[in-house]
Design a protein around this motif. Structure first.
Motif, PDB file in Angstrom:
ATOM      1  N   GLY A  65      45.359  26.358  97.637  1.00 56.87           N
ATOM      2  CA  GLY A  65      45.403  27.249  96.485  1.00 56.87           C
ATOM      3  C   GLY A  65      45.488  26.458  95.199  1.00 56.87           C
ATOM      4  N   LEU A  66      44.495  26.609  94.330  1.00 55.14           N
ATOM      5  CA  LEU A  66      44.459  25.905  93.052  1.00 55.14           C
ATOM      6  C   LEU A  66      45.068  26.810  91.991  1.00 55.14           C
ATOM      7  N   LEU A  67      46.250  26.459  91.513  1.00 51.91           N
ATOM      8  CA  LEU A  67      46.972  27.259  90.530  1.00 51.91           C
ATOM      9  C   LEU A  67      46.589  26.813  89.130  1.00 51.91           C
ATOM     10  N   VAL A  68      46.076  27.736  88.341  1.00 48.62           N
ATOM     11  CA  VAL A  68      45.746  27.437  86.949  1.00 48.62           C
ATOM     12  C   VAL A  68      47.047  27.455  86.157  1.00 48.62           C
ATOM     13  N   GLY A  92      36.104  19.077 103.338  1.00 45.14           N
ATOM     14  CA  GLY A  92      36.040  20.106 104.361  1.00 45.14           C
ATOM     15  C   GLY A  92      37.154  21.120 104.300  1.00 45.14           C
ATOM     16  N   LYS A  93      37.736  21.325 103.130  1.00 40.94           N
ATOM     17  CA  LYS A  93      38.815  22.292 102.974  1.00 40.94           C
ATOM     18  C   LYS A  93      38.313  23.485 102.166  1.00 40.94           C
ATOM     19  N   ARG A  94      38.959  24.622 102.360  1.00 40.84           N
ATOM     20  CA  ARG A  94      38.648  25.820 101.600  1.00 40.84           C
ATOM     21  C   ARG A  94      39.634  25.941 100.445  1.00 40.84           C
ATOM     22  N   SER A  95      39.149  26.232  99.254  1.00 41.51           N
ATOM     23  CA  SER A  95      40.019  26.343  98.087  1.00 41.51           C
ATOM     24  C   SER A  95      39.833  27.700  97.426  1.00 41.51           C
ATOM     25  N   TYR A  96      40.907  28.200  96.857  1.00 41.14           N
ATOM     26  CA  TYR A  96      40.911  29.459  96.125  1.00 41.14           C
ATOM     27  C   TYR A  96      41.622  29.233  94.796  1.00 41.14           C
ATOM     28  N   VAL A  97      41.040  29.752  93.726  1.00 40.71           N
ATOM     29  CA  VAL A  97      41.607  29.599  92.390  1.00 40.71           C
ATOM     30  C   VAL A  97      42.489  30.803  92.096  1.00 40.71           C
ATOM     31  N   LEU A  98      43.737  30.544  91.694  1.00 41.26           N
ATOM     32  CA  LEU A  98      44.713  31.592  91.412  1.00 41.26           C
ATOM     33  C   LEU A  98      45.234  31.407  89.993  1.00 41.26           C
ATOM     34  N   ALA A  99      45.139  32.451  89.183  1.00 43.09           N
ATOM     35  CA  ALA A  99      45.679  32.444  87.820  1.00 43.09           C
ATOM     36  C   ALA A  99      46.851  33.410  87.792  1.00 43.09           C
TER      37      ALA A  99
END
Length: 487
Positions: A283-286, A309-316
């Protein structure tokens, strides 16, 4: 359950904006908040609208300071408080919303360059420093007069470093004094070479000298608290291992050897790097919108996780809290994209459901070419990872043998598989792929996590329920529908 994953409704009504602290006497406002320097700054730029950014602990004096400045300058002052992320960063977005032509930042600052050009001046405050006690502590900690030492301080004590160096220079031959790295909008051109900028400070190194050769003497902190300040954490992480590092309380002259705490911080960083290597969903936290190059850094982190090879999701989500992040149990780790002080601040709390990393720790976990030879691997600012920085290390090509190097997890003891390669036309955003008849094929770690849940949402049950005509539903509000009795 409500208090575990979200805050109760009544908490929002009872929450205080922050501890305003004791109000400063009116006679001391000019000295403590350096109003004369602010007046000169406003008059020099001929600003009619100025934003005043206060941290929570100084909001008690905000109204008095704004009124005094409006009376002297005749300009309109706007008070900025309760910033969306961290009070150490310049809130350029809030200043733009107020139509401000300049901004005055009070309190501790990370000194990160803002994302948009705006005239800014910083008021760190001037904390009392017992120079004689600090000088005696320095001499007791550094008996060798030829040893190279750098004088560091928290921002509020920076005003006293030159005076402290004056007391020490007759005895110590190789003494270096750091100063805050202020990013001015228009800097005067000078033929002299620019000093080294690192850790939000300037270091006037002599030609041929390196910062890794110096020990450190830090003036700041307090004996009343055991919490490690993010600014001191940044220095302890980034300072050359093996070089002496000590801190001194400016009030009492009490000295402390920081080598033990520095070792613990580096050990925790190595642990977080291992957690990032084991993670499948990130989880990429802005954590900032006002620091320069934050969009470029976010794209860099997305490309980094995709290559590994990882899955990332952007969270604000604004400021990260345990209640917010607990709503995303699919994430194995979180990476906070923020200024150096903001990225290190959550590490002191052990209440988070998943560990929170800095971008530099994710870089060390996902880039097999890291660390660069001859450069310190303990970085704290995401700008050091981007192209143009001497610490930037490009990702190896897909056919490089570095991706196939065997790696064993130091946490689980299992062999990590090499990263799975995706085709170039993979958009990287679909979590589930439909497969007839009415089944879901797992194509990502998030889908695997969903499949392991006992409740996966409402089932469509297509073709298994009779078709009915639409009918009128209930009318009214939830506490009193029209077809319900008055009871």
């Amino acid at each position: 359950m409500e208090s575990t994953f979200s805050s109760p409704a009544e908490v929002a009504l009872q929450r205080e904006a922050g501890v305003p602290g004791l109000r400063t006497p009116s006679a001391d406002l000019d000295r403590i908040y350096e109003l004369e320097r602010i007046v000169g700054f406003v008059r020099h730029l001929k600003c009619q609208r100025v934003a005043l950014q206060f941290p929570d602990q100084l909001l008690g004096d905000a109204r008095a300071v704004a009124a005094r400045l409006e009376e002297i300058t005749g300009s309109k002052m706007f008070i900025l408080g309760d910033t969306a992320y961290g009070s150490c960063c310049v809130d350029v977005l809030g200043a733009e919303q107020a139509g401000a032509q300049a901004l005055v930042h009070f309190g501790p600052a990370c000194l990160s360059p803002p994302a948009r050009p705006l005239p800014v001046t910083f008021i760190f405050g001037q904390r009392f420093v017992a120079l004689e006690l600090c000088a005696k502590a320095f001499e007791a900690q550094n008996p060798d007069p030829t040893a190279p030492v750098v004088l560091l301080s928290e921002p509020a004590c920076a005003h006293a470093l030159e005076a402290l160096a004056t007391l020490l220079r007759p005895k110590y031959q190789d003494l270096l004094v750091s100063s805050p790295a202020l990013h001015l909008l228009a800097e005067s051109s000078s033929p002299e070479p620019e000093p080294l900028e690192c850790f939000g400070r300037h270091f006037p190194l002599a030609p041929g000298r390196r910062l890794e050769e110096y020990g450190a003497f830090y003036v700041g902190g307090s004996e009343a608290t055991t919490d490690l300040d993010p600014d001191l954490s940044r220095l302890l992480l980034g300072w050359a291992p093996g070089r002496p590092f000590s801190s001194c309380c400016p009030d009492t002259g009490q000295i402390q050897d920081e080598s033990t705490r520095a070792g613990r911080l580096r050990a925790r960083r190595r642990y977080l790097v291992e957690k990032a290597k084991d993670a499948r969903v990130v989880g990429l936290l802005v954590g900032t919108l006002g620091v320069a190059r934050h969009r470029e850094a976010l794209a860099h982190l997305q490309n980094l996780t995709r290559a590994a090879g990882k899955r990332s999701y952007v969270l604000a989500l604004g400021r990260p809290t345990p209640a917010k992040l607990a709503n995303f149990p699919e994430m194995d780790v979180f990476v906070l994209l923020a200024c150096p002080l903001g990225a290190l601040a959550p590490h002191s709390s052990g209440n988070f459901f998943r560990p929170i990393l800095t971008p530099c720790e994710l870089e060390a976990a996902c880039n097999p070419a890291w660390p660069p030879p001859g450069l310190a691997p303990h970085l704290t600012h995401y700008a050091d990872l981007l192209p143009g920085s001497p610490f930037h290390v490009p990702l190896p090509p897909p056919e490089s043998e570095l991706w196939e190097t065997p790696d064993v997890s130091l946490i689980s003891g299992e062999l990590r598989p090499p990263p799975s390669r995706k085709s170039s036309d993979d958009p990287g955003c679909s979590a589930l792929t439909p497969r007839p008849p009415l089944q879901l094929a797992e194509s990502s770690p998030a889908a695997s996590f969903l499949n392991s849940r006992s409740w996966q949402g409402l089932e469509p049950r297509l073709g298994q329920t009779p078709v009915k005509e639409a009918v009128s539903g209930r009318r009214g509000i939830a506490i009193a529908y029209e077809n319900e009795g008055s009871s």
